[in-house]
Design an enzyme around this catalytic site. Structure first.
Site, PDB file in Angstrom:
ATOM      1  N   HIS A  12       0.825  -1.211   0.000  1.00 24.03           N
ATOM      2  CA  HIS A  12       0.000   0.000   0.000  1.00 24.03           C
ATOM      3  C   HIS A  12       0.865   1.270   0.000  1.00 24.03           C
ATOM      4  O   HIS A  12       0.372   2.345   0.333  1.00 24.03           O
ATOM      5  CB  HIS A  12      -0.911   0.020   1.220  1.00 24.03           C
ATOM      6  CG  HIS A  12      -1.772  -1.187   1.363  1.00 24.03           C
ATOM      7  ND1 HIS A  12      -2.638  -1.612   0.371  1.00 24.03           N
ATOM      8  CD2 HIS A  12      -1.891  -2.090   2.376  1.00 24.03           C
ATOM      9  CE1 HIS A  12      -3.261  -2.706   0.774  1.00 24.03           C
ATOM     10  NE2 HIS A  12      -2.826  -3.024   1.987  1.00 24.03           N
TER      11      HIS A  12
ATOM     12  N   HIS B 260      -7.266  -4.279  -1.036  1.00 21.79           N
ATOM     13  CA  HIS B 260      -6.671  -5.589  -1.286  1.00 21.79           C
ATOM     14  C   HIS B 260      -7.321  -6.273  -2.486  1.00 21.79           C
ATOM     15  O   HIS B 260      -7.106  -7.454  -2.721  1.00 21.79           O
ATOM     16  CB  HIS B 260      -6.823  -6.487  -0.060  1.00 21.79           C
ATOM     17  CG  HIS B 260      -6.312  -5.882   1.205  1.00 21.79           C
ATOM     18  ND1 HIS B 260      -7.138  -5.222   2.098  1.00 21.79           N
ATOM     19  CD2 HIS B 260      -5.064  -5.814   1.707  1.00 21.79           C
ATOM     20  CE1 HIS B 260      -6.408  -4.786   3.118  1.00 21.79           C
ATOM     21  NE2 HIS B 260      -5.153  -5.120   2.893  1.00 21.79           N
TER      22      HIS B 260
END
Length: 328
Positions: A54, A216
């Protein structure tokens, strides 16, 4: 992918970060990144972390005015409690430590356990849960709303309050206030590929997009045929405003998911600003870029946070991290 082997992709990245940022202390083996001057006397420590993939969240936000430390897990996998306790011990000046936790099951469980262990070692801990994503109520990774773009707002504003010397309870209250005033919604134009798998993590046929995707690759609300930036902005902002209903100016984050260039993000921001103007919402500050990503996913997210004068002052306060810096 630009890597050696999947098994070392996180440690390789941390080694590279250490070489690029001498102002940070990077423990590659423990996967903990700490601002070099920690612990800072009289200052509350702020620790966050999560699965890798991320970036720049979270290690890219370690530094004066933001996080004191960050813990990196494997790709899309929570760090473990030992990392969090190590980070807390490294930044605790005696004023306590705030854990900023995105609402994903693994992160919540591990930070809860870490808080108990840290308190056994004499470190006062407060926890703040970030759950700003309005796309879905529950997901593959969560009970309740997912934590996404508002994490940046929480870490920046709480970081500024801590830098001013606010006590632990006050810093935690500020962080909860920011989370309560923020909402996000994401859109995927393509799936992401994890290093271990080397192929897309979900199927998204050409010419389609996923509305409400998670960071995700979790499914969102629905799939549709490809839409224009104008149409996506109309949909995304309206979904957020249905839930947030701001009564004052907002902070706006137009965030890329990792593979969307700034050319497209700035064009999308123009549409987001148009919709907000049409809906009568004033924008106090805007940040555009790839800040809360999902590896190589093409797409974007929008986060809006209602901000009063105090929150704006902390937003504007100096910050010096690898990924966010102004005012110094």
């Amino acid at each position: 992918m630009l890597m050696n082997v999947p098994e070392t992709v996180v440690t390789d990245a941390l080694r590279g970060m250490a070489a690029a940022h001498p102002e940070l202390t990077v423990d590659v083996e423990s996967r903990v990144v700490v601002r070099r001057d920690a612990p800072v006397a009289g200052k509350v420590g702020i620790v966050s972390g999560g699965g890798s993939g991320h970036e720049p969240l979270h290690a890219g936000f370690v530094g004066p005015g933001m996080l004191s430390a960050a813990c990196a897990g494997e790709v899309f996998t929570s760090p473990v409690p030992d990392q969090m306790v190590r980070a807390a011990a490294a930044v605790d000046s005696g004023e306590g430590v705030l854990f900023v936790v995105k609402n994903y099951t693994g992160d919540v469980l591990n930070f809860d356990m870490a808080a108990e262990l840290a308190e056994e070692e004499g470190i006062r801990v407060e926890k703040v849960l970030v759950n700003d994503d309005v796309a879905v109520t529950d997901s593959l990774y969560t009970a309740g709303r997912r934590g996404t773009g508002a994490t940046l707002f929480v870490e920046k504003i709480a970081g500024a309050a801590a830098e001013e010397g606010a006590p632990l309870e006050r810093v935690a209250e500020v962080a909860r206030r920011v989370n309560g005033a923020a909402r996000s919604f994401g859109v995927a134009l393509s799936a992401c590929s994890t290093p271990a798998k080397g192929s897309p993590t979900f199927e998204l046929p050409p010419g389609e997009l996923e509305l409400g995707v998670g960071i995700h690759g979790e499914p969102g609300r629905e799939r549709r045929a490809m839409m224009t930036a104008r149409e996506i902005a109309d949909y995304t902002v309206d979904v957020i405003l249905e839930d947030l209903r701001p009564t004052g100016p907002v902070l706006a984050l137009v965030n890329g998911m990792g593979a969307t260039p700034l050319l497209e993000l700035y064009g999308f921001n123009a549409e987001v600003q148009r919709v907000l103007t049409e809906r009568g919402v004033a924008v106090a500050r805007t940040l555009v870029g790839n800040y809360v990503t999902s590896l190589d996913m093409a797409g974007c997210s929008v986060t809006l946070c209602q901000a009063d004068e105090e929150l704006l002052r902390w937003w504007d306060a100096p910050v010096q991290t690898a990924a966010l810096r102004w005012g110094r």
